[in-house]
Motif scaffolding. Structure first.
Motif, PDB file in Angstrom:
ATOM      1  N   HIS A 163     -11.017  -3.640  -4.409  1.00  0.00           N
ATOM      2  CA  HIS A 163      -9.616  -3.236  -4.546  1.00  0.00           C
ATOM      3  C   HIS A 163      -9.257  -2.311  -3.387  1.00  0.00           C
ATOM      4  CE1 HIS A 163      -9.628  -4.921  -8.623  1.00  0.00           C
ATOM      5  NE2 HIS A 163     -10.793  -4.318  -8.781  1.00  0.00           N
ATOM      6  N   GLU A 164      -8.601  -2.866  -2.366  1.00  0.00           N
ATOM      7  CA  GLU A 164      -8.310  -2.135  -1.126  1.00  0.00           C
ATOM      8  C   GLU A 164      -7.545  -0.841  -1.378  1.00  0.00           C
ATOM      9  OE1 GLU A 164      -8.182  -1.250   2.892  1.00  0.00           O
ATOM     10  OE2 GLU A 164      -9.021  -3.156   2.212  1.00  0.00           O
ATOM     11  N   ASP A 165      -6.525  -0.874  -2.243  1.00  0.00           N
ATOM     12  CA  ASP A 165      -5.718   0.320  -2.474  1.00  0.00           C
ATOM     13  C   ASP A 165      -6.506   1.428  -3.135  1.00  0.00           C
ATOM     14  OD1 ASP A 165      -5.921  -1.267  -4.736  1.00  0.00           O
ATOM     15  OD2 ASP A 165      -4.019  -0.566  -5.574  1.00  0.00           O
ATOM     16  N   GLN A 166      -7.362   1.065  -4.101  1.00  0.00           N
ATOM     17  CA  GLN A 166      -8.181   2.072  -4.770  1.00  0.00           C
ATOM     18  C   GLN A 166      -9.257   2.612  -3.833  1.00  0.00           C
ATOM     19  OE1 GLN A 166      -7.619   3.281  -8.011  1.00  0.00           O
ATOM     20  NE2 GLN A 166      -5.726   2.139  -7.608  1.00  0.00           N
ATOM     21  N   PHE A 167      -9.789   1.750  -2.995  1.00  0.00           N
ATOM     22  CA  PHE A 167     -10.783   2.194  -2.011  1.00  0.00           C
ATOM     23  C   PHE A 167     -10.159   3.215  -1.068  1.00  0.00           C
ATOM     24  CE2 PHE A 167     -13.278   2.105   1.826  1.00  0.00           C
ATOM     25  CZ  PHE A 167     -14.587   1.913   1.401  1.00  0.00           C
ATOM     26  N   PHE A 168      -8.930   2.922  -0.597  1.00  0.00           N
ATOM     27  CA  PHE A 168      -8.250   3.837   0.322  1.00  0.00           C
ATOM     28  C   PHE A 168      -7.979   5.183  -0.357  1.00  0.00           C
ATOM     29  CE2 PHE A 168      -4.875   5.774   2.689  1.00  0.00           C
ATOM     30  CZ  PHE A 168      -5.083   5.382   4.002  1.00  0.00           C
ATOM     31  N   ALA A 169      -7.548   5.164  -1.609  1.00  0.00           N
ATOM     32  CA  ALA A 169      -7.266   6.408  -2.320  1.00  0.00           C
ATOM     33  C   ALA A 169      -8.524   7.239  -2.502  1.00  0.00           C
ATOM     34  CB  ALA A 169      -6.637   6.095  -3.688  1.00  0.00           C
ATOM     35  N   TYR A 170      -9.653   6.591  -2.672  1.00  0.00           N
ATOM     36  CA  TYR A 170     -10.911   7.301  -2.918  1.00  0.00           C
ATOM     37  C   TYR A 170     -11.541   7.798  -1.616  1.00  0.00           C
ATOM     38  CZ  TYR A 170     -15.485   8.247  -5.050  1.00  0.00           C
ATOM     39  OH  TYR A 170     -16.631   8.855  -5.495  1.00  0.00           O
ATOM     40  N   MET A 171     -11.577   6.937  -0.604  1.00  0.00           N
ATOM     41  CA  MET A 171     -12.260   7.268   0.645  1.00  0.00           C
ATOM     42  C   MET A 171     -11.334   7.875   1.692  1.00  0.00           C
ATOM     43  SD  MET A 171     -15.373   6.286   0.058  1.00  0.00           S
ATOM     44  CE  MET A 171     -16.329   5.095  -0.899  1.00  0.00           C
ATOM     45  N   ARG A 172     -10.015   7.779   1.491  1.00  0.00           N
ATOM     46  CA  ARG A 172      -9.020   8.263   2.448  1.00  0.00           C
ATOM     47  C   ARG A 172      -8.983   7.416   3.711  1.00  0.00           C
ATOM     48  NH1 ARG A 172      -5.835  10.606  -0.462  1.00  0.00           N
ATOM     49  NH2 ARG A 172      -5.065  12.083   1.087  1.00  0.00           N
ATOM     50  N   MET A 173      -9.469   6.187   3.643  1.00  0.00           N
ATOM     51  CA  MET A 173      -9.400   5.249   4.772  1.00  0.00           C
ATOM     52  C   MET A 173      -9.590   3.838   4.244  1.00  0.00           C
ATOM     53  SD  MET A 173     -13.088   5.857   6.689  1.00  0.00           S
ATOM     54  CE  MET A 173     -12.789   7.596   6.915  1.00  0.00           C
ATOM     55  N   SER A 174      -9.239   2.861   5.057  1.00  0.00           N
ATOM     56  CA  SER A 174      -9.369   1.465   4.654  1.00  0.00           C
ATOM     57  C   SER A 174     -10.830   1.020   4.672  1.00  0.00           C
ATOM     58  CB  SER A 174      -8.557   0.574   5.584  1.00  0.00           C
ATOM     59  OG  SER A 174      -9.103   0.614   6.898  1.00  0.00           O
ATOM     60  N   ILE A 175     -11.088  -0.132   4.056  1.00  0.00           N
ATOM     61  CA  ILE A 175     -12.451  -0.669   4.027  1.00  0.00           C
ATOM     62  C   ILE A 175     -12.940  -0.967   5.439  1.00  0.00           C
ATOM     63  CG2 ILE A 175     -13.873  -2.616   3.257  1.00  0.00           C
ATOM     64  CD1 ILE A 175     -12.107  -2.814   0.785  1.00  0.00           C
TER      65      ILE A 175
END
Length: 396
Positions: free
Chosen positions: A56-68
């Protein structure tokens, strides 16, 4: 009487030594691996969430503060330096988990205790991981994303300032930000600033795209911005005219005089041939008020850059409870990550508007006569048909 006192002192000393011995016994490690963290690979946050987040790209970005894609690129650069050997006693923590723990700390400002319970690692282990990973991030990225510009790049930076801020021959905006920390051991009042808390200074120069082109991190919080600037490598290079700035160029729409490329700053810095600061706010003429407005339009980009930095890497919103050296490494890592992520993922400009920078303490710094002449030339240009903006009189 003296014999009684000596006997009493001996009894007190013995009692203190026994108490220290008891505490040392109590503090001895009772477990090789504490039961709370023994199931890290089954219940730890990294092992429970990482693969699901990648779906889930959006959740990954929210968690890591950057894209996959940005995360994978960063991991590829760091993997070899974060790799540790397994031992007969335990498996090492893999590079990807180390990077996730560090990004989670930088992105949230969680305490070491919080990381301990979330990722099921020891608090001292979390501290070591953050320190080593931040150092690795700086070493891997700073030359690529924060290298010193050459002459053509300075011109490109100035072109963007002219297009977005309408300030010609501007090579960058400079400012300082206090980073709140816990009091360093045996530091006295060196890190105690005029805002009444302990800090070190992040001095930065950024371009009109809100990217940092130079930073100096770690100066005493008790120092003024002008002193930090004067002792920084950037300040020395500017003073020695060793920045490879372009030759003097006439302002747009004019043929003379040839004007130097300048950096814009607030009133905490000293006026110079290549450093513009606003006029004193008392009894200003219309032309000088316009100059201050035009300079502020250009200078605000460094404040916005600080805002974007702090709102993405939220450990800067609270006092940093790490050792001083680790705190400095964390801030340096956040700054290069700011450039790295901005170049790949962009940024939300609204983030920069929610961060309030404290106003600086007024300071009296003497200007340079040649700098005053350069400032007067800019002032005259901003009131001329070639340099005036249609709305500038309404804005002041």
């Amino acid at each position: 009487m003296d014999c009684y006192r000596r006997r009493h002192v001996a009894v007190v000393v013995t009692a203190i030594q026994l108490e220290r011995l008891r505490r040392r016994r109590d503090s001895r490690r009772r477990f090789w691996v504490h039961p709370v963290i023994a199931q890290r690979q089954e219940r730890g946050q990294f092992w429970a969430l990482y693969q699901n987040l990648r779906a889930h790209e959006d959740q990954f970005f929210a968690y890591m503060r950057m894209s996959i894609s940005s995360f994978d690129e960063l991991l590829g650069l760091l993997e070899s330096s974060l790799m540790h050997q397994d031992t007969f006693m335990r498996d090492s923590i893999p590079p990807v988990e180390r990077l996730v723990i560090t990004l989670r700390y930088l992105g949230t400002g969680q305490s070491l205790a919080s990381l301990h319970f979330a990722f099921l690692i020891g608090k001292s282990t979390a501290s070591v991981i953050i320190r080593e990973t931040c150092v690795a991030i700086w070493d891997a990225l700073h030359a690529a994303v924060m290298g010193q510009p050459h002459k053509e790049q300075w011109k490109e930076i100035a072109d963007v300032f002219q297009q977005t801020c309408q300030f010609p021959n501007c090579a960058g905006a400079i400012d300082g930000k206090h980073i709140r920390i816990k009091k360093p051991v045996r530091s006295g009042s060196q890190y105690y600033n005029y805002k009444k808390y302990f800090s070190f200074v992040l001095f930065a120069m950024c371009d009109a795209n809100y990217s940092f082109r130079y930073i100096d991190v770690g100066s005493y919080g008790s120092r003024s911005d002008s002193a930090v600037f004067a002792h920084s490598e950037f300040g020395k290079l500017l003073h020695d005219k060793a920045l490879d700035l372009p030759e003097h160029t006439a302002l747009p729409g004019t043929t003379s005089p040839a004007m130097p490329f300048v950096f814009v700053a607030d009133e905490a810095f000293a006026l110079g041939e290549n450093l513009m600061r606003p006029y004193s706010s008392r009894g200003l003429s219309l032309a000088r008020r316009v100059f201050n407005y035009r300079l502020t339009r250009a200078r605000r980009v460094v404040e916005c850059a600080f805002g974007i930095l702090a709102n993405k890497w939220r450990f800067l919103h609270t006092p940093i409870h790490l050792k001083l050296e680790t705190a400095i490494s964390a801030v340096k890592a956040a700054c290069v990550l700011h450039n790295f992520v901005r170049a790949r993922d962009g940024f939300n400009f609204e983030d920069s508007l929610t961060h309030s920078l404290h106003s600086h303490r007024p300071s009296v710094v003497r200007g340079h006569r040649h700098g005053a002449a350069v400032r007067e030339q800019f002032t005259a240009y901003f009131m001329s048909p070639h340099g005036a903006l249609p709305w500038q009189l309404d804005a002041i």
